[in-house]
Write a protein that holds these residues in place. Structure first.
Motif, PDB file in Angstrom:
ATOM      1  N   SER A  13      26.238 -39.448  46.948  1.00  0.00           N
ATOM      2  CA  SER A  13      24.906 -39.060  47.167  1.00  0.00           C
ATOM      3  C   SER A  13      24.450 -38.211  47.508  1.00  0.00           C
ATOM      4  CB  SER A  13      24.579 -40.172  48.398  1.00  0.00           C
ATOM      5  OG  SER A  13      23.502 -39.807  48.776  1.00  0.00           O
ATOM      6  N   LYS A  15      22.018 -35.506  44.848  1.00  0.00           N
ATOM      7  CA  LYS A  15      21.492 -35.418  44.499  1.00  0.00           C
ATOM      8  C   LYS A  15      21.149 -33.837  43.645  1.00  0.00           C
ATOM      9  CE  LYS A  15      17.142 -37.978  46.228  1.00  0.00           C
ATOM     10  NZ  LYS A  15      15.774 -37.589  47.374  1.00  0.00           N
ATOM     11  N   ALA A  28      17.141 -41.735  45.293  1.00  0.00           N
ATOM     12  CA  ALA A  28      18.051 -41.821  45.959  1.00  0.00           C
ATOM     13  C   ALA A  28      18.775 -43.643  45.769  1.00  0.00           C
ATOM     14  CB  ALA A  28      17.943 -41.805  47.356  1.00  0.00           C
TER      15      ALA A  28
END
Length: 240
Positions: A13, A15, A28
């Motif tokens: 996770s 970005k 997300a």
């Protein structure tokens, strides 16, 4: 049958991995489905800090295909108690939430920190308390553990030994299969094509013999770890 290369990264996770690994603008909620479309396994980082809730595990399972596998870092407080003070009670507390992964649980990564020196009695108590239906991998960060007595104890218990390559290591770690699969953590900041090729060659005899191999690259801020995982997967190729 040949073994399966279960390669991935520590966490998913991030970005900041766009556009290097993830497409720009990916939500997300879509990171893990996209990740699982490129790689077959992930080493979960956030489980080290807090045990996952049933709802969180259900969301991870829903976002990934049936053949995707999760390596779960054992929660640090429970790990300390399980090794140092109360293996019987702490192991049950520690492993209870992980059963929600079902067959998708590749292994639990139990990290023993570098300030914990070898103690055969404590290791024996931990291994005796560990449930046989929860795959276990042990990572020993202090070199005092890396002796034949430790390897034999793991083999008797069916637990895997984690081999870890750190940035300052002069030589690659030795791969030893003490459990049902191999486990390798590649923690250098980058690898050249030749270095990845060397790791593919080291893994090949185990895969050819039918051993699965979990291999995880470190996370970073730009997505290089994901690129390296994909590159190693392509080097090893499909296993038929």
């Amino acid at each position: 049958m040949p073994g399966r290369l279960l390669v991935g990264t520590s966490g998913f996770s991030y970005k900041g991995w766009a556009p290097r690994f993830y497409p720009p603008g990916l939500r997300a909620a879509d990171l893990l489905p996209y990740y699982a479309g490129r790689l077959p396994a992930v080493e979960l980082n956030n489980t080290y800090y807090a045990s996952p809730t049933p709802a969180k595990i259900a969301a991870w399972l829903a976002a990934t295909p049936d053949d995707f596998r999760f390596s779960v870092k054992a929660q640090r407080g429970g790990s300390f108690r399980a090794l140092q003070t109360d293996p019987a009670g702490s192991v049950a507390w520690l492993t209870g939430p992980y059963r929600a992964f079902g067959a998708r649980l590749g292994t639990v990564l139990f990290r023993v920190p570098d300030n914990a020196r070898r103690d055969d009695a404590k290791l024996s108590a931990l291994l005796s308390a560990w449930p046989a239906d929860v795959p276990l991998t042990m990572e020993f960060q202090d070199q005092s553990w890396h002796v034949d007595e430790t390897f034999e104890a793991l083999a008797v218990a069916g637990a895997a030994l984690c081999a870890t390559e750190l940035p300052d290591d002069d030589l690659p770690p030795t791969l030893r299969r003490t459990g049902r699969f191999l486990y390798l953590r590649l923690r250098r900041h980058d690898y050249t094509p030749a270095e990845l090729g060397a790791w593919a060659a080291r893994l090949e005899p185990f895969l050819a013999a039918g051993d699965d191999a979990f291999v995880f690259f470190r996370h970073d801020e730009e997505g290089r770890g994901g690129e390296l995982a994909v590159a190693l997967q392509e080097l090893v190729g499909p296993r038929d």
